[in-house]
Design an enzyme around this catalytic site. Structure first.
Site, short mmCIF file in Angstrom:
data_model
loop_
_atom_site.label_atom_id
_atom_site.label_comp_id
_atom_site.label_asym_id
_atom_site.label_seq_id
_atom_site.Cartn_x
_atom_site.Cartn_y
_atom_site.Cartn_z
N GLU A 1 0.83 -1.21 0.00
CA GLU A 1 0.00 0.00 0.00
C GLU A 1 0.87 1.27 0.00
OE1 GLU A 1 -3.53 -0.45 0.32
OE2 GLU A 1 -3.74 1.71 -0.02
N GLY B 1 1.81 -12.85 -9.83
CA GLY B 1 2.59 -14.09 -9.75
C GLY B 1 4.02 -13.79 -9.33
N ASN C 1 8.17 -15.52 -5.89
CA ASN C 1 7.78 -15.62 -4.48
C ASN C 1 6.35 -16.10 -4.29
OD1 ASN C 1 10.30 -14.85 -3.55
ND2 ASN C 1 9.81 -12.68 -3.75
N GLU D 1 4.68 -19.17 -11.72
CA GLU D 1 5.93 -19.93 -11.58
C GLU D 1 5.76 -21.02 -10.53
OE1 GLU D 1 9.33 -17.35 -11.24
OE2 GLU D 1 8.49 -15.94 -12.65
N TYR D 2 5.37 -22.23 -10.96
CA TYR D 2 5.01 -22.64 -12.31
C TYR D 2 3.78 -23.53 -12.22
CZ TYR D 2 9.65 -20.99 -13.54
OH TYR D 2 10.75 -20.19 -13.70
N MET E 1 11.28 -16.45 -20.34
CA MET E 1 12.24 -16.01 -19.32
C MET E 1 13.60 -16.67 -19.60
SD MET E 1 9.96 -15.59 -15.86
CE MET E 1 8.96 -17.07 -15.86
N THR E 2 14.25 -16.14 -20.61
CA THR E 2 15.49 -16.74 -21.10
C THR E 2 16.72 -16.26 -20.33
OG1 THR E 2 15.28 -15.03 -22.80
CG2 THR E 2 14.82 -17.30 -23.46
N ASP F 1 18.79 -16.94 -16.07
CA ASP F 1 18.98 -17.86 -14.94
C ASP F 1 19.29 -19.28 -15.41
OD1 ASP F 1 18.42 -15.76 -13.16
OD2 ASP F 1 16.28 -16.22 -13.13
#
Ligand SMILES: *[C@@H]1O[C@H](CO)[C@@H](O)[C@H](O)[C@H]1NC(C)=O
Ligand SMILES: *[C@@H]1O[C@H](CO)[C@@H](O)[C@H](O)[C@H]1NC(C)=O
Length: 377
Positions: free
Chosen positions: A74, A103, A106, A146-147, A202-203, A205
């Protein structure tokens, strides 16, 4: 005269409609927690360079168990004006689209799974989206689930289909961010592709310090096929080819550009090539403070005296000094990835996240990575 113009006009419409799909989308994720970074890491929504981003994905809003969207912070989102600040960027770029993202890592699987499974909760989510769009002026929703798991496969597509059907008449946008490695038993890729506007791959990590080897966050290509530590699918190119082979529409795909790198602590400072043994994560950036992570802003400010190498196979840079090593992206690798998106007629690129660009200009031009996108798109 008149018919000639009419024919020209019709021809132009035909061309615009059926011509080559343009690679022109630049989806910029903004991490709303960047306002909590100290000193030179502080970054408010109004600091985003909205002249280059075509869409800003505001990460993250929450979702209540009943499907309603939730303002998690907030103070930052409302009182400090982060949401309003993103919306106000339309004064600078009237074509800008603003999107609420839900999403993220976490949030995990627990919250979205029951919502996707229930007609009532899906309807609540859709109704809540419209309330939020009305209240804040935003243009769409982005889902970073995820996921999903095997049990969610059908429900996920149902959720997307219902959202898309509800959004389409008003021109609202629906996007999703997905695992680079297609999760075969949880992703119905043709079904997902048909029911969203854009899919963000998400290409990044691909390699983290747990692997025991100094390796790149986001290689463009597979490098040395002889090396055991590097798998064939752990790069941008293979990800895109896999998603296309499994039925994704290229005109709906963006590749993810990481505006950060993973750091490693070398086992031996004299062994610093790609693939060198490491004992674990290296230093953390003083602003982003993620475990073994440095934003590009931190790389620019703090590693100017490190040795930089560019890997010619993977097409990404790395840097080292003493026992510290980082695999990351800079303007050179970003330019090559943008060119890759164009070569494959993709929708464009996605950025995770704009608040980690070199927005103070330690490497030269302010927002060097965003500008590398602009200059090459
Ligand atoms: C969902 O739950 C939240 C938090 O309890 C509440 O504020 C909201 O009004 C609920 N929404 C609906 C549609 O019941
Ligand atoms: C890109 O990836 C595909 C699929 O893994 C592979 O067949 C192709 O050789 C790769 N291209 C390059 C230039 O590495």
């Amino acid at each position: 005269m008149f018919p000639k113009y009419l024919i020209l006009l019709l021809g132009l419409c035909f061309f615009v409609h059926y011509g080559h799909a343009a690679t022109d989308t630049v989806i910029c994720y903004y991490a709303n927690w960047a306002i909590y970074r100290p000193d030179k890491g502080f970054f408010h929504a109004e600091d985003i360079d909205a002249s280059i981003c075509t869409h800003i994905n505001y990460a993250f809003l929450g979702v209540f168990p009943n499907g309603s969207l939730q303002i998690i912070d907030e103070w930052g989102d409302i009182e400090k004006g982060n949401i309003a600040g993103v919306e106000a960027l339309k004064d600078i770029n009237p074509y800008l689209k603003t999107i609420f993202s839900i999403g993220g890592w976490n949030a995990g699987n627990a919250i979205l799974s029951p919502i996707a499974a229930s007609a009532e909760l899906r309807a609540n989510l859709i109704a809540s989206c419209f309330e939020f769009f009305d209240q804040y002026g935003f243009n769409g929703l982005d889902i970073d689930w995820e996921y999903p798991e095997a049990k969610d496969k059908e429900n996920f597509v149902t959720l997307l289909k219902e959202l898309k059907t509800a959004f389409q008449p008003g021109g609202y946008i629906l996007t999703i961010a997905v695992s680079a490695i297609p999760i075969d038993d949880a992703y119905d890729i043709p079904g997902m592709s048909q029911n969203v506007d854009v899919i963000h791959l998400m290409t990044y990590d691909f390699h983290i310090p747990g692997g025991g080897i100094a390796a790149e966050n986001s290689p463009l290509y597979w490098g040395d096929s002889d090396s055991a530590w590097q798998k064939e699918y752990e790069n941008v190119n293979s990800t895109v080819i896999n998603w296309l082979n499994e039925g994704a529409d290229p005109a709906k795909l963006t590749i993810g550009l990481a505006f950060y790198g993973h750091t490693f602590q070398l086992a031996d400072p004299n062994e610093h090539d790609l693939g060198a043994p490491v004992v674990g994560a290296g230093m953390s950036g003083p602003y982003t403070k993620g475990y073994g992570i440095m934003g590009y802003n931190e790389v620019c400010e703090l590693t100017s005296d490190w040795e930089r190498k560019f890997d010619d196979q993977q097409k990404v840079p790395y840097k080292y000094k003493g026992d510290q090593w980082i695999g990351y992206d800079d303007d050179e690798s970003v330019a090559l990835k943008v060119q890759f998106a164009k070569d494959h007629n993709l929708a464009g690129v996605m950025v995770w996240t704009v608040d980690m660009d070199d927005f103070l200009g330690y490497c030269g031009t302010k927002n060097q990575l965003l500008n590398a996108i602009k200059d090459n798109l």
